[in-house]
Design a protein around this motif. Structure first.
Motif, PDB file in Angstrom:
ATOM      1  N   ARG A  97       0.851  -1.195   0.000  1.00 43.22           N
ATOM      2  CA  ARG A  97       0.000   0.000   0.000  1.00 43.22           C
ATOM      3  C   ARG A  97       0.882   1.239   0.000  1.00 43.22           C
ATOM      4  NH1 ARG A  97      -1.893  -3.857   3.329  1.00 43.22           N
ATOM      5  NH2 ARG A  97      -4.002  -4.622   2.842  1.00 43.22           N
ATOM      6  N   GLY A 144      -5.802  -7.950   3.139  1.00 46.24           N
ATOM      7  CA  GLY A 144      -6.865  -6.960   3.261  1.00 46.24           C
ATOM      8  C   GLY A 144      -6.893  -6.038   2.065  1.00 46.24           C
ATOM      9  N   THR A 145      -7.902  -5.186   2.015  1.00 43.97           N
ATOM     10  CA  THR A 145      -8.090  -4.320   0.863  1.00 43.97           C
ATOM     11  C   THR A 145      -6.962  -3.296   0.723  1.00 43.97           C
ATOM     12  OG1 THR A 145      -9.655  -2.877  -0.276  1.00 43.97           O
ATOM     13  CG2 THR A 145      -9.477  -2.614   2.107  1.00 43.97           C
ATOM     14  N   THR A 146      -6.714  -2.899  -0.511  1.00 46.83           N
ATOM     15  CA  THR A 146      -5.711  -1.869  -0.791  1.00 46.83           C
ATOM     16  C   THR A 146      -6.330  -0.659  -1.482  1.00 46.83           C
ATOM     17  OG1 THR A 146      -5.165  -2.861  -2.941  1.00 46.83           O
ATOM     18  CG2 THR A 146      -3.887  -3.599  -1.028  1.00 46.83           C
ATOM     19  N   LYS A 147      -7.609  -0.723  -1.794  1.00 51.14           N
ATOM     20  CA  LYS A 147      -8.263   0.312  -2.586  1.00 51.14           C
ATOM     21  C   LYS A 147      -8.440   1.594  -1.785  1.00 51.14           C
ATOM     22  CE  LYS A 147     -12.331   1.269  -5.431  1.00 51.14           C
ATOM     23  NZ  LYS A 147     -13.632   0.730  -5.920  1.00 51.14           N
ATOM     24  N   ARG A 187      -8.117   1.646   8.310  1.00 51.97           N
ATOM     25  CA  ARG A 187      -9.047   1.878   7.200  1.00 51.97           C
ATOM     26  C   ARG A 187     -10.393   2.255   7.796  1.00 51.97           C
ATOM     27  NH1 ARG A 187     -12.861  -0.987   4.202  1.00 51.97           N
ATOM     28  NH2 ARG A 187     -12.415  -2.962   5.295  1.00 51.97           N
ATOM     29  N   ASP A 245     -14.576   3.464   7.148  1.00 52.14           N
ATOM     30  CA  ASP A 245     -15.726   3.394   6.255  1.00 52.14           C
ATOM     31  C   ASP A 245     -16.899   4.089   6.940  1.00 52.14           C
ATOM     32  OD1 ASP A 245     -17.186   2.639   3.964  1.00 52.14           O
ATOM     33  OD2 ASP A 245     -17.943   0.851   4.962  1.00 52.14           O
ATOM     34  N   GLU A 252     -10.827  -1.427   9.987  1.00 55.89           N
ATOM     35  CA  GLU A 252      -9.704  -2.346   9.761  1.00 55.89           C
ATOM     36  C   GLU A 252      -8.418  -1.709  10.291  1.00 55.89           C
ATOM     37  OE1 GLU A 252      -8.350  -5.493   6.245  1.00 55.89           O
ATOM     38  OE2 GLU A 252      -9.631  -3.781   5.740  1.00 55.89           O
TER      39      GLU A 252
END
Length: 254
Positions: free
Chosen positions: A64, A120-123, A225, A227, A233
């Protein structure tokens, strides 16, 4: 075409794999302040580190990368005298890297929820919420971790979705039981000072100081992270700060 600050840092780290010397030119040769206390200050310290690599050299896999004004921060899997998880922070002036901080930790086995230090997500999204998300993380570190207002934790962390990547800890609020377990066994997780908060969109990094384990002076680099206004996260790299007598530069960890 001029590379972005983020692109320059990623190119510099990827040069560990390729041996390309071009990205070294992104470092200001007259001003490079090093906060890795195991490395000498200045460009000479960086070059000495590279010149003393083990057989086969260093390897870097950037998982990331984020940009916040004059700062770039990365979450990277290194082969750096063995597998390491790392968070690096670079400061730019006039297009050149002038300062660097990092935390490194040996790669650990998956945690109690089967998550690694990297998955896990990187977006990156919600760029319009960058400053608001930074405020949320600053509030969490300050109120919950520094001032121990545990009853306020749901103001900052989603109570039904909290994904944890810290080694030996599980997802969800049960993961916070580790603090109680530490206390019962004479160990500590104690945040004493928040030094810096950086972010891009839904990702925010907090750099903090405190004590960990048996009271070791510690640097906490926490990556969150978010949201919809809540933390969902978390990854971290926790490193013991060496005694000052062992520092190879005088810039301090932070």
């Amino acid at each position: 075409m001029e590379l972005s600050k983020k692109d320059k840092v990623v190119a510099l780290l990827n040069s560990f794999n390729t041996g390309d010397q071009t990205p070294n030119s992104y470092i200001n040769p007259k001003k490079y302040i090093e906060h890795n206390l195991d490395a000498a200050d200045g460009l000479a310290g960086f070059e000495d580190l590279m010149n003393n690599a083990p057989e086969g050299g260093y390897k870097a896999n950037v998982i990331r990368a984020f940009e916040d004004g004059d700062y770039v921060f990365t979450h990277t899997e290194y082969d750096f005298f063995g597998p390491k998880a790392a968070i690096d922070v670079y400061k730019f002036e006039h297009g050149f890297i002038v300062e660097h901080w990092d935390n490194l930790l040996e790669v650990q086995k998956p945690n109690l929820s089967g998550r690694t230090q990297f998955d896990g997500t990187t977006k990156i999204k919600d760029l319009h919420r960058t400053e608001a998300n930074k405020k949320i993380v600053e509030g969490f570190i300050t109120n919950v971790l520094l001032n121990h207002k545990i009853n306020e934790v749901t103001n900052y962390i989603n109570p039904t979705k909290y994904i944890e990547h810290r080694p030996a800890v599980a997802d969800g609020f049960d993961g916070f039981a580790v603090m109680k377990c530490f206390s019962e066994n004479g160990l500590v997780i104690d945040y004493t000072k928040l030094h810096k908060v950086l972010g891009e969109g839904n990702f925010v990094l907090a750099m903090s100081e405190g004590k960990f384990g048996k009271g070791n002076h510690t640097a906490f680099f926490d990556l969150f992270r978010l949201d919809d206004g809540l933390i969902v996260e978390h990854w971290d790299v926790i490193t013991t700060i060496p005694a000052k007598v062992n520092w190879k530069n005088d810039n301090g960890k932070f």
